[in-house]
Design a protein around this motif. Structure first.
Motif, mmCIF file in Angstrom:
data_model
loop_
_atom_site.group_PDB
_atom_site.id
_atom_site.type_symbol
_atom_site.label_atom_id
_atom_site.label_comp_id
_atom_site.label_asym_id
_atom_site.label_seq_id
_atom_site.Cartn_x
_atom_site.Cartn_y
_atom_site.Cartn_z
ATOM 1 N N ARG A 74 34.606 1.552 -3.126
ATOM 2 C CA ARG A 74 33.244 1.954 -2.755
ATOM 3 C C ARG A 74 32.575 2.586 -3.963
ATOM 4 N NH1 ARG A 74 29.785 3.018 1.384
ATOM 5 N NH2 ARG A 74 28.584 4.954 1.330
ATOM 6 N N ARG A 83 25.155 2.812 -2.022
ATOM 7 C CA ARG A 83 26.540 2.446 -2.303
ATOM 8 C C ARG A 83 26.944 1.250 -1.455
ATOM 9 N NH1 ARG A 83 26.101 7.919 -1.582
ATOM 10 N NH2 ARG A 83 26.644 9.251 -3.360
ATOM 11 N N SER A 92 30.528 -0.584 0.147
ATOM 12 C CA SER A 92 31.974 -0.530 0.372
ATOM 13 C C SER A 92 32.588 -1.902 0.137
ATOM 14 C CB SER A 92 32.264 -0.061 1.792
ATOM 15 O OG SER A 92 31.750 1.232 2.029
ATOM 16 N N ASN A 93 33.903 -1.920 -0.017
ATOM 17 C CA ASN A 93 34.668 -3.177 -0.144
ATOM 18 C C ASN A 93 34.140 -4.032 -1.298
ATOM 19 O OD1 ASN A 93 35.876 -2.444 2.445
ATOM 20 N ND2 ASN A 93 33.967 -3.169 3.353
ATOM 21 N N SER A 118 33.355 9.272 0.662
ATOM 22 C CA SER A 118 32.287 8.302 0.860
ATOM 23 C C SER A 118 31.345 8.200 -0.333
ATOM 24 C CB SER A 118 31.477 8.656 2.109
ATOM 25 O OG SER A 118 30.940 9.966 2.008
ATOM 26 N N ASN A 178 23.528 -0.642 2.337
ATOM 27 C CA ASN A 178 24.079 -0.816 0.991
ATOM 28 C C ASN A 178 23.087 -0.455 -0.106
ATOM 29 O OD1 ASN A 178 26.545 -1.746 1.921
ATOM 30 N ND2 ASN A 178 25.938 -3.887 1.881
#
Length: 432
Positions: free
Chosen positions: A129, A186, A188-189, A111, A183
């Protein structure tokens, strides 16, 4: 026959080794003994301390604990690069958080970062990510690197969940405390692009993260559920210049944090910041300005309960001073929330009963003693002062540890609100 098979296997291994330029196992193990304390003060409706059923004076909560990531974030990762020729390279990066104080969190998920990228003379295209452009300024220009009790309040304000904020003059607690932004650190996608490193000191990046929601046409066929369309999307960029002792960068990002298609309401957290540092050799100075806005886009005439646009401003001043094998770190940060939306049920409390904006100040000082290039001992102390109903503590993950008694007792006398917070880290960090 057996010798031939062994020879073929050896050739296959050699082929893989030649194609793969490098694979690296890396990590940080950081452990500390930490102390956290929160003090809440009693505030009467008239603004003066009076007697009530609990008593007078401060209410204190404190805790000793074994923690991790007080100096650097504990992690375990794998990264590798393959040289494709012609200046082109393919890379991967898989990085997991670890909680070495209790061993519960390990390399079961990546993660912290999970990316694959292609780089060359054009720069780098990175998928997966990764850190957002707007977070980089908050951590790079913080002498404490957003780790441990020294973490700046801009981080605390931006990363914190929305919490009950109680007006010091009286009234109803409202769910308006901080910015809830998954967000913030970080995304994702995401698809990220980084400028090439040969631009005379200029650098930059851009990122777009997909919300991966299904889009319905016509829109009336969209399921009538919360967060049905746009939540999770992020778009942002960062541009800077580094040369000699100077490093300066500006960033902007927008993160969609809430959406109700049928109510016609979308919540977007917009962040803009500017950070800089200059290394004089004997001392390195840091500074940052930041503005974060919770923007509620509502199609209906009156926002539903619990909504309302607001913004938060913050700044940081800090320095690091090398002393022999060690480093002194010091930082002062401050944040202030500003509620400017039209008075509705969402703004009753801070807007009606309190003419002063919720704010907080933090001072942190620490020392790092390097035993080697990979191992260091450290100590950090921090103090936070909350004003006008804000409730930020000294822990970098302030959802854990002792919390403030910040519930207004709706009695003729008033109630308690967050006041002071203290934090201390004493730890060791080893990198490999």
């Amino acid at each position: 026959m057996k010798k031939s098979l062994v020879a073929l296997a050896a050739l296959a291994v050699a082929g893989v080794a030649s194609a793969q330029s490098s694979v690296t196992l890396f990590g940080v193990v950081d452990a500390a003994v930490s102390y956290y304390q929160t003090n809440s003060k009693f505030v009467g409706f008239a603004g003066t301390p009076v007697l009530n059923a609990i008593g007078t004076g401060d209410l204190k909560q404190s805790q000793w604990q074994m923690s991790n990531s007080g100096y650097n974030s504990s992690r375990l990762g794998f990264r590798g690069t393959e040289d494709l020729g012609g200046g082109l390279a393919a890379s991967f990066w898989l990085e997991s958080s670890i909680s070495n104080d209790d061993g519960v969190t390990g390399a079961s998920q990546f993660s912290r970062r999970s990316t694959v990228s292609l780089s060359g003379g054009f720069g780098e295209l990175r998928l997966g990510r990764d850190y957002t452009p707007t977070f980089w300024n908050d951590t790079v220009f913080d002498p404490f690197g957003t780790n441990g009790v020294g973490t700046n309040l801009i981080f605390s304000m931006s990363a914190g969940p929305r919490t009950l904020v109680v007006p010091p003059g009286g009234g109803v607690a409202i769910n308006r405390g901080l910015f809830s932004n998954a967000n913030y650190i970080r995304a994702s996608n995401s698809v990220g692009y980084f400028l090439p490193p040969n631009l005379g000191g200029f650098y930059g990046q851009a990122m777009y993260a997909f919300n991966e929601a299904i889009k319905y046409d016509p829109g009336t066929t969209t399921p009538n559920v919360l967060n049905s369309q746009r939540t999770g999307r992020y778009v942002g960029g960062r541009f800077g210049y580094a040369n000699g002792g100077l490093d300066i960068a500006a960033a902007y990002g927008e993160s969609t944090t809430g959406d109700d298609f049928y109510a016609g309401q979308t919540t977007t957290v917009k962040t803009a910041n500017l950070g800089a540092s200059y290394d004089f050799g004997v001392v390195k100075l840091f500074g940052e300005l930041s503005r974060t806005k919770n923007d509620i886009d509502v199609d209906s005439f009156v926002p539903v309960f619990g909504t309302g646009s607001f913004k938060g401003d913050g700044y940081l001043l800090g320095a690091t001073v090398p002393v022999g094998p060690g480093l002194i770190r010091v930082a002062y940060s401050a944040v202030k929330l500003n509620y400017t939306s039209t008075p509705t049920l969402a703004t009753i409390g801070l807007g009606t009963f309190n003419n002063s904006d919720p704010k907080a100040d933090k001072f942190a000082i620490g020392y790092v003693h390097n035993l080697s290039k990979r191992t260091a001992l450290y100590a950090t102390a921090a103090f936070v002062k909350n004003k006008n109903g804000l409730n930020l503590n000294a822990n970098s993950d302030f959802t854990k540890g002792p919390q403030f008694t910040n519930t207004f007792l709706l009695t003729p006398n008033g109630g308690y609100q967050a006041d002071k917070a203290y934090g201390y880290d004493f730890g060791i960090r080893h990198a490999f």
